[in-house]
Write an enzyme that holds these catalytic residues in place. Structure first.
Site, mmCIF file in Angstrom:
data_model
loop_
_atom_site.group_PDB
_atom_site.id
_atom_site.type_symbol
_atom_site.label_atom_id
_atom_site.label_comp_id
_atom_site.label_asym_id
_atom_site.label_seq_id
_atom_site.Cartn_x
_atom_site.Cartn_y
_atom_site.Cartn_z
ATOM 1 N N TYR A 138 -33.746 2.932 11.590
ATOM 2 C CA TYR A 138 -35.147 2.869 12.019
ATOM 3 C C TYR A 138 -36.025 3.438 10.920
ATOM 4 O O TYR A 138 -36.038 4.639 10.682
ATOM 5 C CB TYR A 138 -35.332 3.643 13.326
ATOM 6 N N LYS A 182 -34.530 -1.554 12.420
ATOM 7 C CA LYS A 182 -35.877 -1.703 12.977
ATOM 8 C C LYS A 182 -36.806 -1.200 11.888
ATOM 9 O O LYS A 182 -36.796 -0.017 11.554
ATOM 10 C CB LYS A 182 -36.024 -0.867 14.252
#
Length: 290
Positions: A135, A163
């Site tokens: 992330y 992500k």
């Protein structure tokens, strides 16, 4: 492990005393699966107010959501922090809770080098058999994990996705330089279609609490090659994409989406300090948006 195209970063419902509201959490799970068509749920991510959840609360949430989802969708646990040892500990504990994968954020505040980032994520991945999703969110961590570092990490077997909230050119480089099995998710609702267009796989979303079904149609239109329809759907969703973060000026997530959910009849409660609820002007803006 396929987590699907539309992943919702789920809010954590609180009661009037600021404690986790388990009844509403169960309602929210069913709502996100049945009404908003989420493919997977992220639990205790930023949208779930991870900075103000205790370790014990997070683990209880992981166990509860896994039990209530009951295999209908995948459950992804937010286990990252700015301490590698703590991230490893939470990842191992989450694995015991039966989650399907973990989302591990770039370490914040201590601002590691690119080599430090590589070694951090490598250590977490080696400590678990679960699929790991990276992330990268520079706006919150003050460090941008470079495309080169992400590409290096994609070679580690159980690091399966990222992500990413980086600029589109960086995301494009990651997409073109990693194996097809490595999935690239947008971390910003407003870039859902642009990231899909350059070869990204999906979105880890906040707005899907409100317009998940429309987002699913947008993604499918793109996959089917109906580019004009996808663009039209993206334009229709865009005010909500922006409004959940700017109403009409920047508001920290998940303040706006929690208010919007309450207006839609889902009593998810307020936010924990240091976050505060919407102002009267912000509430009026969201009401008009809805």
């Amino acid at each position: 492990m396929d987590f699907g195209r539309l992943v919702t970063a789920m809010v954590t419902p609180f009661d009037s005393n600021g404690q986790i509201d388990w009844v509403t959490t169960e309602r929210l799970i069913d709502y996100l699966i049945n009404e908003q068509e989420s493919d997977s749920l992220v639990v205790a991510g930023t949208t779930g107010e991870s900075p103000t959840l205790s370790d014990e609360e997070k683990l209880e949430l992981f166990r509860f959501v896994v039990r209530k989802v009951g295999g209908r969708r995948k459950v992804i646990a937010g286990t990252g922090s700015n301490s590698t040892a703590h991230s490893i500990h939470m990842t191992r504990e989450a694995e015991k809770c039966g989650v399907d994968g973990v989302l591990v954020v770039v370490p914040y505040y201590n601002r590691p080098s690119q080599e430090g980032l590589y070694q951090h994520f490598k250590a977490v991945a080696e400590a678990t058999s679960l699929p790991v999703i990276l992330y990268n969110v520079p706006g919150r961590t003050s460090v941008n994990m470079s495309a080169e570092t992400t590409i290096r990490l994609a070679a580690i077997g159980n690091i399966v996705a990222t992500k990413d909230c980086a600029p589109l050119d960086q995301i494009t480089k990651i997409v073109t330089s990693t194996p097809d099995s490595f999935k690239v998710y947008s971390g910003d609702d407003s870039t859902t279609l642009p990231v899909l267009t350059v070869g990204g796989y999906g979105i880890v979303s906040v707005s899907s609490h409100i317009i998940g079904r429309q987002m699913k149609k947008l993604i499918q239109a793109h996959l089917d090659g109906r580019s004009e329809e996808a663009a039209s759907l993206h334009q229709a969703c865009y005010p909500v994409f922006k409004g959940m973060f700017d109403c009409p000026h920047p508001v920290p997530n998940p303040v706006a989406v929690k208010y919007a959910l309450r207006q839609k009849g889902m009593p998810v409660g307020g936010v924990r300090l240091p976050l505060v609820d919407v102002t009267e002007a912000e509430a009026a803006f969201i009401n008009k948006l809805l």
